[in-house]
Design an enzyme around this catalytic site. Structure first.
Site, PDB file in Angstrom:
ATOM      1  N   CYS A 212      49.046  27.670  16.759  1.00 11.74           N
ATOM      2  CA  CYS A 212      48.753  29.034  17.210  1.00 11.74           C
ATOM      3  C   CYS A 212      49.437  29.284  18.553  1.00 11.74           C
ATOM      4  O   CYS A 212      48.944  28.865  19.602  1.00 11.74           O
ATOM      5  CB  CYS A 212      47.251  29.272  17.329  1.00 11.74           C
ATOM      6  SG  CYS A 212      46.857  30.966  17.833  1.00 11.74           S
TER       7      CYS A 212
ATOM      8  N   CYS B  93      47.353  31.188  21.233  1.00 14.72           N
ATOM      9  CA  CYS B  93      46.346  30.337  21.878  1.00 14.72           C
ATOM     10  C   CYS B  93      47.013  29.320  22.802  1.00 14.72           C
ATOM     11  O   CYS B  93      46.500  29.048  23.892  1.00 14.72           O
ATOM     12  CB  CYS B  93      45.490  29.637  20.826  1.00 14.72           C
ATOM     13  SG  CYS B  93      44.422  30.761  19.884  1.00 14.72           S
TER      14      CYS B  93
END
Length: 176
Positions: free
Chosen positions: A131, A134
């Site tokens: 991700c 993130c």
């Protein structure tokens, strides 16, 4: 089983991983708690039972019960967040990114350990789960909290080797 014992079960084609698994668990840039919390969260995120048990057994001597719980919580919360935020970041319809997540994630605010350590573990798990949104967010927080680029690199090296060992072990099981 310990990491050292598990290391002995790796096949010859994974010789580099055999060497790296020991090397990455030593760092002049991270504390023992940061190293072992990263290893535990990464093992949990990598989903291989034998590896997770070996890392947890060795981490038990290095981490307080609170730190063990927080490392587990980092793997758990990032397992959810990485899917949600990767979707909202990658989907063509950018309206999703502006919508409230409506997901409970209070552990991020009160992880039970130093916030920088929890964020570092979340960063490592986010790298494993792929991700980018993130990773950017957690990398910024840990750098703002004083962890050096070299410390971040060491944590990602831990995550990458742990994940690769898990993949080899899973492959060996599949071929057995």
């Amino acid at each position: 089983m310990s990491i050292e014992a598990l290391r002995g079960t790796l096949p010859d084609y994974a010789k580099d991983l055999k060497l790296n698994i020991s090397n990455v668990l030593q760092s002049d840039n991270l504390t023992a708690q940061q190293i072992w919390g990263t290893a535990l969260a990464s093992a949990l995120a990598s989903r291989n039972a034998a590896l997770t048990k070996a890392v947890a057994a060795d981490a038990d001597a290095q981490l307080s019960p609170e730190a063990q719980k927080a490392a587990r919580a980092a793997a758990a919360i990032m397992g959810m967040n990485n899917i949600y935020y990767r979707f909202s970041h990658l989907v063509s319809d950018k309206e999703y990114a502006g919508m409230p997540a409506k997901l409970r994630m209070t552990v991020i605010g009160k992880p039970g350990v130093d916030h920088a350590d929890f964020e570092l573990w979340s960063l490592a798990v986010s790298a494993i789960n792929g991700c980018g949104m993130c990773m950017d967010s957690h990398e910024k927080v840990v750098r703002d909290k004083g962890i050096s680029r070299e410390g971040v690199q060491d944590a990602i090296r831990i995550a990458s080797v742990i994940h690769a060992v898990a993949a080899v072990l899973d492959g060996m099981d599949a071929l057995a």
